[in-house]
Design an enzyme around this catalytic site. Structure first.
Site, PDB file in Angstrom:
ATOM      1  CB  SER A  99      -0.677   0.824   9.897  1.00  0.00           C
ATOM      2  OG  SER A  99      -0.966  -0.550  10.011  1.00  0.00           O
ATOM      3  CG  ASN A 139       4.039  -2.045   2.362  1.00  0.00           C
ATOM      4  OD1 ASN A 139       4.862  -1.166   2.119  1.00  0.00           O
ATOM      5  ND2 ASN A 139       2.911  -2.172   1.690  1.00  0.00           N
ATOM      6  CG  ASP A 150       5.483 -12.787   6.497  1.00  0.00           C
ATOM      7  OD1 ASP A 150       4.904 -13.016   7.573  1.00  0.00           O
ATOM      8  OD2 ASP A 150       5.033 -13.135   5.389  1.00  0.00           O
ATOM      9  CE  LYS A 170      11.875 -22.647  17.372  1.00  0.00           C
ATOM     10  NZ  LYS A 170      11.608 -23.485  16.187  1.00  0.00           N
ATOM     11  CB  SER A 217      -6.876 -11.683  21.366  1.00  0.00           C
ATOM     12  OG  SER A 217      -7.353 -10.980  22.502  1.00  0.00           O
ATOM     13  CB  THR A 271      -9.595  -0.727   4.339  1.00  0.00           C
ATOM     14  OG1 THR A 271      -9.178   0.399   5.081  1.00  0.00           O
ATOM     15  CG2 THR A 271      -9.773  -0.355   2.887  1.00  0.00           C
TER      16      THR A 271
HETATM   17  N1  LIG Z   1      -9.177  -2.301  14.546  1.00  0.00           N
HETATM   18  C1  LIG Z   1     -10.064  -3.040  15.191  1.00  0.00           C
HETATM   19  O1  LIG Z   1     -11.264  -2.697  15.279  1.00  0.00           O
HETATM   20  C2  LIG Z   1      -9.644  -4.332  15.840  1.00  0.00           C
HETATM   21  C3  LIG Z   1     -10.569  -5.002  16.655  1.00  0.00           C
HETATM   22  C4  LIG Z   1     -10.179  -6.167  17.300  1.00  0.00           C
HETATM   23  C5  LIG Z   1      -8.886  -6.648  17.151  1.00  0.00           C
HETATM   24  N2  LIG Z   1      -8.017  -5.972  16.329  1.00  0.00           N
HETATM   25  C6  LIG Z   1      -6.655  -6.496  16.218  1.00  0.00           C
HETATM   26  O2  LIG Z   1      -5.754  -5.457  16.557  1.00  0.00           O
HETATM   27  C7  LIG Z   1      -4.479  -5.713  15.960  1.00  0.00           C
HETATM   28  C8  LIG Z   1      -3.943  -4.450  15.295  1.00  0.00           C
HETATM   29  O3  LIG Z   1      -4.756  -4.140  14.187  1.00  0.00           O
HETATM   30  P1  LIG Z   1      -4.959  -2.671  13.611  1.00  0.00           P
HETATM   31  O4  LIG Z   1      -6.400  -2.394  13.741  1.00  0.00           O
HETATM   32  O5  LIG Z   1      -3.961  -1.750  14.204  1.00  0.00           O
HETATM   33  O6  LIG Z   1      -4.689  -2.961  12.052  1.00  0.00           O
HETATM   34  P2  LIG Z   1      -3.605  -2.482  10.982  1.00  0.00           P
HETATM   35  O7  LIG Z   1      -3.447  -1.010  10.998  1.00  0.00           O
HETATM   36  O8  LIG Z   1      -4.011  -3.150   9.701  1.00  0.00           O
HETATM   37  O9  LIG Z   1      -2.236  -3.128  11.520  1.00  0.00           O
HETATM   38  C9  LIG Z   1      -1.856  -4.446  11.283  1.00  0.00           C
HETATM   39  C10 LIG Z   1      -0.386  -4.444  10.908  1.00  0.00           C
HETATM   40  O10 LIG Z   1       0.055  -5.801  10.824  1.00  0.00           O
HETATM   41  C11 LIG Z   1       1.085  -5.856   9.851  1.00  0.00           C
HETATM   42  N3  LIG Z   1       1.159  -7.265   9.424  1.00  0.00           N
HETATM   43  C12 LIG Z   1       0.180  -8.028   8.917  1.00  0.00           C
HETATM   44  N4  LIG Z   1       0.617  -9.263   8.678  1.00  0.00           N
HETATM   45  C13 LIG Z   1       1.929  -9.281   9.053  1.00  0.00           C
HETATM   46  C14 LIG Z   1       2.931 -10.274   9.041  1.00  0.00           C
HETATM   47  N5  LIG Z   1       2.688 -11.532   8.596  1.00  0.00           N
HETATM   48  N6  LIG Z   1       4.171  -9.954   9.481  1.00  0.00           N
HETATM   49  C15 LIG Z   1       4.440  -8.689   9.934  1.00  0.00           C
HETATM   50  N7  LIG Z   1       3.524  -7.714   9.982  1.00  0.00           N
HETATM   51  C16 LIG Z   1       2.273  -8.005   9.534  1.00  0.00           C
HETATM   52  C17 LIG Z   1       0.617  -4.901   8.741  1.00  0.00           C
HETATM   53  O11 LIG Z   1       1.714  -4.342   8.041  1.00  0.00           O
HETATM   54  P3  LIG Z   1       2.289  -4.974   6.659  1.00  0.00           P
HETATM   55  O12 LIG Z   1       1.145  -5.075   5.732  1.00  0.00           O
HETATM   56  O13 LIG Z   1       3.334  -3.986   6.267  1.00  0.00           O
HETATM   57  O14 LIG Z   1       2.878  -6.291   7.017  1.00  0.00           O
HETATM   58  C18 LIG Z   1      -0.066  -3.800   9.558  1.00  0.00           C
HETATM   59  O15 LIG Z   1       0.803  -2.703   9.781  1.00  0.00           O
HETATM   60  C19 LIG Z   1      -4.703  -6.895  15.016  1.00  0.00           C
HETATM   61  O16 LIG Z   1      -4.296  -8.084  15.668  1.00  0.00           O
HETATM   62  C20 LIG Z   1      -6.207  -6.919  14.834  1.00  0.00           C
HETATM   63  O17 LIG Z   1      -6.699  -8.201  14.501  1.00  0.00           O
HETATM   64  C21 LIG Z   1      -8.366  -4.847  15.664  1.00  0.00           C
END
Ligand SMILES: NC(=O)c1ccc[n+]([C@@H]2O[C@H](COP(=O)([O-])OP(=O)(O)OC[C@H]3O[C@@H](n4cnc5c(N)ncnc54)[C@H](OP(=O)(O)O)[C@@H]3O)[C@@H](O)[C@H]2O)c1
Length: 245
Positions: A18, A41, A64, A122, A138, A189
């Site tokens: 996603s 997922n 995971d 690692k 980050s 969300t």
């Molecule tokens: N969107 C923003 O405004 C924003 C701003 C600053 C930083 N960020 C950072 O940008 C990055 C990408 O976020 P996004 O906005 O693209 O959010 P997102 O659509 O929620 O994507 C995060 C993905 O991480 C996966 N995930 C979570 N925990 C995991 C685990 N333990 N092992 C493997 N996969 C895992 C989730 O899939 P599953 O649930 O299937 O595991 C999900 O597909 C994140 O590091 C977020 O903190 C986002």
């Protein structure tokens, strides 16, 4: 625009089901790379594969990244590869003021954004090609913290420290991170719930660029870090000027 340096390379994108990871997967496929997306997922990964429509170039593996055995298994299944990216984050319940902040939610952020990258480095670094690289994500919370964001701010800052340390320890493998500003992805969300659209619109008005980010803005920046062989230990800020306002 496709990044031609990525042609024929193999790229793992943890979090590729996603948001930014999915946008990056699309870019890498357009650049003729082999792509593996990973996440926890199955259904989310299946939906992403359906959307990306490139069965010969794309594989999805459920894993995971906070679990060492699963990370080891992930790399055993992939074999040699050229780039490792993690956009993974689990911030469920972590955006809270201190009185409501549950340590289990903090732990999920630490596991997904710090343990996960550490384990990917690692187990993945020994399988990377000489010209290989690693890129993590980050975030602006480390640089322009806001109330409710203390856990995420701290983990993003720690991840940036890890990037600099790994760039030294794993050299000549390059290690970098993108620090995004506010980007319209499903993660909102968990941050803003039903007020997502209003929250993002208000931020768009504040930012010098007049809009919030789209996932492809960040995919573009990660693509740069993967392809630019003179860049390591760098935190690339892609945030529409957020640090200035
Ligand atoms: N969107 C923003 O405004 C924003 C701003 C600053 C930083 N960020 C950072 O940008 C990055 C990408 O976020 P996004 O906005 O693209 O959010 P997102 O659509 O929620 O994507 C995060 C993905 O991480 C996966 N995930 C979570 N925990 C995991 C685990 N333990 N092992 C493997 N996969 C895992 C989730 O899939 P599953 O649930 O299937 O595991 C999900 O597909 C994140 O590091 C977020 O903190 C986002």
């Amino acid at each position: 625009m496709a990044n031609t340096q990525l042609a024929n390379s193999t790229i793992l994108i943890a979090g590729g089901g996603s948001g930014m990871g999915l946008a990056l997967a699309k870019r890498c496929l357009d650049a003729h790379a082999q792509v593996v997306i990973a996440g926890r997922n199955d259904e989310k990964l299946a939906r992403a594969c359906e959307e990306l429509k490139r069965p010969t170039q794309l594989k999805a593996i459920t894993a995971d990244i906070s679990q060492e055995d699963q990370v080891a298994g992930l790399f055993a299944e992939i074999g040699r590869l050229d780039h490792i990216v993690s956009t993974a984050a689990d911030i469920t319940g972590a955006y809270e003021l201190l009185p409501s902040l549950d340590l289990k939610a903090v732990q999920r952020v630490v596991e997904s954004k710090l343990y996960g990258p550490l384990l990917l480095a690692k187990h993945g670094a020994p399988r990377l090609s000489k010209a290989g690289s690693i890129a993590f994500v980050s975030g602006i919370a480390a640089h322009r913290p806001a109330a409710r964001g203390s856990a995420v701010a701290a983990v993003n800052a720690a991840l940036e420290g890890l990037v600099r340390a790994l760039a030294v320890e794993l050299a000549p493998i390059r290690v970098n991170a993108v620090s995004p500003g506010w980007v319209d992805t499903p993660i909102w969300t968990f941050v803003a719930g039903g007020t997502k659209d209003a929250t993002l619109s208000a931020m768009a008005k504040r930012l010098p660029v007049g809009r919030v980010g789209q996932p492809d803005d960040i995919a573009d920046a990660i693509g740069f870090l993967l392809g630019n062989t003179f860049t390591t230990g760098t935190i690339l800020h892609v945030e529409g000027g957020h640090r200035l306002v």
